[in-house]
Enzyme design. Structure first.
Site, PDB file in Angstrom:
ATOM      1  N   ASP A 136       0.737  -1.127  -0.297  1.00 47.04           N
ATOM      2  CA  ASP A 136       0.039  -0.073   0.439  1.00 47.04           C
ATOM      3  C   ASP A 136       0.727   1.237  -0.024  1.00 47.04           C
ATOM      4  OD1 ASP A 136      -2.451   1.842  -0.151  1.00 47.04           O
ATOM      5  OD2 ASP A 136      -3.550   0.828   1.421  1.00 47.04           O
TER       6      ASP A 136
ATOM      7  N   ASP B 219     -11.118   1.973  -2.973  1.00 51.03           N
ATOM      8  CA  ASP B 219     -11.619   1.693  -1.595  1.00 51.03           C
ATOM      9  C   ASP B 219     -12.965   1.756  -1.510  1.00 51.03           C
ATOM     10  OD1 ASP B 219      -8.964   1.369  -0.319  1.00 51.03           O
ATOM     11  OD2 ASP B 219      -9.214   3.734   0.491  1.00 51.03           O
TER      12      ASP B 219
HETATM   13  C1  GLA Z   1      -5.788   2.073   2.314  1.00 48.60           C
HETATM   14  C2  GLA Z   1      -6.212   1.042   1.263  1.00 48.60           C
HETATM   15  C3  GLA Z   1      -7.799   0.023   2.313  1.00 48.60           C
HETATM   16  C4  GLA Z   1      -6.853  -0.228   3.764  1.00 48.60           C
HETATM   17  C5  GLA Z   1      -6.318   0.023   3.960  1.00 48.60           C
HETATM   18  C6  GLA Z   1      -5.433  -0.256   5.424  1.00 48.60           C
HETATM   19  O1  GLA Z   1      -6.701   1.981   3.254  1.00 48.60           O
HETATM   20  O2  GLA Z   1      -7.049   1.132   0.010  1.00 48.60           O
HETATM   21  O3  GLA Z   1      -7.721  -1.211   1.291  1.00 48.60           O
HETATM   22  O4  GLA Z   1      -5.238  -1.786   3.113  1.00 48.60           O
HETATM   23  O5  GLA Z   1      -5.330   1.486   3.560  1.00 48.60           O
HETATM   24  O6  GLA Z   1      -4.931   0.758   6.226  1.00 48.60           O
END
Ligand code: GLA
Length: 694
Positions: A445, A515
């Site tokens: 990420d 997300d």
């Molecule tokens: C980001 C990602 C999510 C999740 C969060 C965790 O927002 O896009 O899918 O992994 O971080 O903190």
């Protein structure tokens, strides 16, 4: 095939040709489009219109340098040690090495060589272009601007399509007419970001099935720029490559800068054909070799189910349920490490949190493996929370400017990846995790854009290189890890879809699309992504309702059908699903496994699209098999019956068609011309249609 005739170079694909060559001091572009007889290509004479309109601005150049009487946007701009900022490039010969056409340009006086490289992938009608800039002298040369490719198209009034998105709102498509002026698509965020995407689609009035389309994508993640310029001289030109904003590359003696690859293509058969070419190309050529041909597993991801509140027992319970419904991979998202109980602490401390996993991560991994699933883990290696052990020990490891406060975002800072210690730290963290645990999947990420982008370790003259150095460092790290740990699947994530690009897909196996997991929003986000990126690269989860992002409630079957159009994942709290929901999940995951080869490897057709059409329908076709997903959002009173005309089928073959509780046999021509009649009953209704050639 590469042909050379009277100093004209012709790259030839299955259907297309691209021609250019040196003529009277300029490297001039001649043609890009459907095939002609290559012997007919010639250069047109170009004259100045006036003292204000020079022939070099009127000519279509392959790689326009800044210098002389040029006022169009240059593809390359440099400054030399003595203050000269004018580049006079001369054609200096060519070579063909392993299917690559290398054109050499050199400055008339200064020791700099520029290589323009071209490789045509005939089967896909796609041309790879990349540029190398070499300092042949002793003194530094400063590169202020260096795009990866220039494209010249005859005429004006084209449309360009791209996206104008934001976090959880990725993929909002826009189409803009190019009648005059310049249009810029870019990122200045350090990553590709959610706003624009590094691709272009240029057409006059193409549709899904017809019309001329010029298209391309950049193999780079980070600050990119696409600039389209409608010239006063009746042609349109496009530049694509590294963003020149806050950019300057110090090219030292004997050093060569290799710019990211750009891929360009042309079709006269509309957007579908463009997507098919790009999808096949990504699957066959761009994606990392290891897993290129394997089908993506159905995964469970813990994020929406437990957020930061990860506990071993609960994860084990989720894993058992995940196995029961048919998942093949169990991924623990954020919250498993350090003091990570919210997004305000712990990033950087990649040690298992013993309160959450008293017996270590092994306990969970053993159980996951015992159940017959693979195990995956989330990590955000480029970042640090100020409230972390890592930051307390190494406050100097982040990007910063002198005399400026650090700006946090999501309570975190960006690590300076131009520092070797930082790269080593990240490599060792990941290497240890992959060595010590049976981890088969990583979700990598990156949750904030850059600020105060200074690297105090670098020379003052090298500060504006950090954007490029950072992206290269990420790719280097992945490459090193892959070298040591074969067969690991890696998902790219940047707060959802902030890292969707060909660069990422050259190193990662897939990306987290958004997300936003609301199935209705996803329908449009995924459709938008499908123009460029293939379904197997797009992770799509089924999550809980009301959806955390917008509170919307949508039937589970509809949610499944939307997520089944990419690489399927489950992201809800299945510990809380009812018996009926679990049964439906089992059935849908089983069905997905039967059709995933069609979705993940097939040609995609956007058959119907809301709001243009009343319903939404996406079809996939792969080797005599097909699957169609049809969606209706709301019911107008009395309107239940719809006709869907299918595409990509063989008109002379008979197909067995299964949908709802019906099985019928129909000819390909019937399905194409007459269409399939189906009932969509009620708001948020959906259908999955399966076809098989018999
Ligand atoms: C980001 C990602 C999510 C999740 C969060 C965790 O927002 O896009 O899918 O992994 O971080 O903190």
């Amino acid at each position: 095939m590469i042909k050379v005739l009277n100093n004209i170079f012709v790259l030839e694909g299955k259907n297309i040709q691209y021609a250019f060559g040196p003529y009277k001091g300029l490297l001039r572009h001649i043609y890009f489009g459907n095939k002609a007889d290559e012997k007919d290509f010639e250069h047109f004479e170009i004259r100045d219109i006036s003292s204000n309109d020079s022939s070099c601005d009127i000519a279509w150049e392959e790689y326009t340098p800044w210098g002389g009487l040029r006022y169009k946007e240059p593809a390359v701009k440099v400054s030399f040690g003595d203050g000269t900022r004018d580049l006079v490039l001369e054609y200096d010969g060519f070579a063909i090495e392993e299917d690559v056409l290398r054109i050499r340009l050199k400055d008339k006086f200064y020791p700099i060589a520029i290589f323009l490289n071209y490789k045509i992938y005939e089967e896909y009608d796609i041309i790879a272009r990349w540029v190398e800039i070499k300092n042949l002298g002793e003194e530094d040369i400063f590169i202020e601007k260096a795009y990866s490719c220039e494209v010249n198209i005859d005429g004006t009034g084209y449309n360009i399509t791209n996206v104008l998105g934001h976090w959880a709102g990725e993929g909002r498509r826009f189409k803009q007419r190019l009648d005059g002026g310049k249009l810029i698509l870019e990122s200045r965020k350090g990553n590709t970001g959610h706003n624009n995407n590094p691709y272009f689609i240029i057409d006059i009035d193409a549709s899904e099935d017809k019309g001329e389309v010029y298209f391309g994508a950049l193999e780079y993640t980070g600050n990119f720029k696409i600039l389209v310029e409608v010239t006063p001289y009746y042609y349109t030109r496009l530049l694509m490559g590294l963003n020149d904003f806050d950019f300057e590359y110090r090219l030292k003696a004997s050093e060569t800068l290799i710019l990211p690859k750009a891929y360009i293509g042309y079709t006269d058969k509309g957007y579908s054909d463009m997507s098919h070419r790009l999808h096949r190309f990504v699957r066959d050529i761009i994606l990392p070799v290891d897993l290129r041909n394997s089908l993506r597993p159905v995964l469970f991801n813990s994020w929406e189910a437990t957020l930061f509140n990860v506990k071993c027992d609960e994860q084990i319970e989720l894993a058992r349920k995940a196995k029961d419904i048919g998942c093949e991979l169990f991924v623990v998202d954020d919250g498993w490490f350090g003091e990570r109980n919210s997004d305000s602490a712990g990033l950087g401390d990649w040690k298992v949190n013993r309160d959450k996993f008293p017996n270590g991560l092994e306990e969970l991994i053993h159980e996951v493996n015992r159940l017959g699933m693979d195990f995956g883990l989330w990590i955000e290696p480029e970042m640090v929370n100020p409230d972390s052990e890592l930051y307390r020990q190494h406050p100097d490891w982040v990007y910063r400017f002198n005399n400026r406060e650090l700006t946090t975002s999501r309570n975190q800072l960006v690590l300076n990846l131009s520092l070797n210690e930082v790269k080593e730290y990240i490599f060792n963290v990941l290497d240890e995790l992959l060595t010590n645990y049976n981890i088969k999947y990583i979700k990598w990420d990156m949750n904030r854009p850059f600020s105060e982008a200074g690297a105090l370790n670098l020379d003052i003259k090298e500060q504006k290189m950090i954007w490029l150095l950072h992206s290269k460092a990420v790719f280097d790290l992945i490459e090193r890890l892959r070298g040591k740990h074969k067969g690991i699947e890696i998902e790219a994530c940047a707060s959802g879809g902030g890292r969707m690009d060909f660069g990422v897909l050259n190193y990662f196996d897939e990306f987290w699309t958004s997300d936003n997991t609301d199935a209705l929003d996803r329908l449009f986000i995924q459709e938008s992504v499908s123009y460029i990126y293939p379904a197997n690269t797009m992770r799509c989860w089924v999550t809980d309702c009301p959806n955390f992002i917008n509170g919307r409630t949508i039937p589970l079957e509809f949610r499944f059908h939307v997520a089944m159009m990419g690489s399927l994942g489950i992201g809800g709290n299945i510990n809380k699903w009812t018996k009926e929901e679990i049964e439906l999940a089992k059935e849908k995951i089983k069905q997905y496994k039967e059709i995933r080869h069609i979705v993940q490897k097939g040609d995609l057709f956007r058959i119907k699209s809301i709001p243009k059409d009343e319903i939404h329908a996406i079809q996939y076709v792969y080797q005599g098999e097909s699957v169609v997903f049809v969606f209706k959002l709301y019911e107008k009173f009395g309107r239940k019956q719809y006709k869907v005309k299918l595409k990509g089928l063989n008109a002379d073959k008979i197909y067995e068609v299964k949908y709802g509780d019906k099985i019928v046999r129909k000819g390909g021509a019937y399905l194409k011309n007459v269409g399939l009649e189906l009932i969509l009953d009620g708001d948020f209704s959906s259908q999955l249609i399966r076809l098989k050639e018999i």
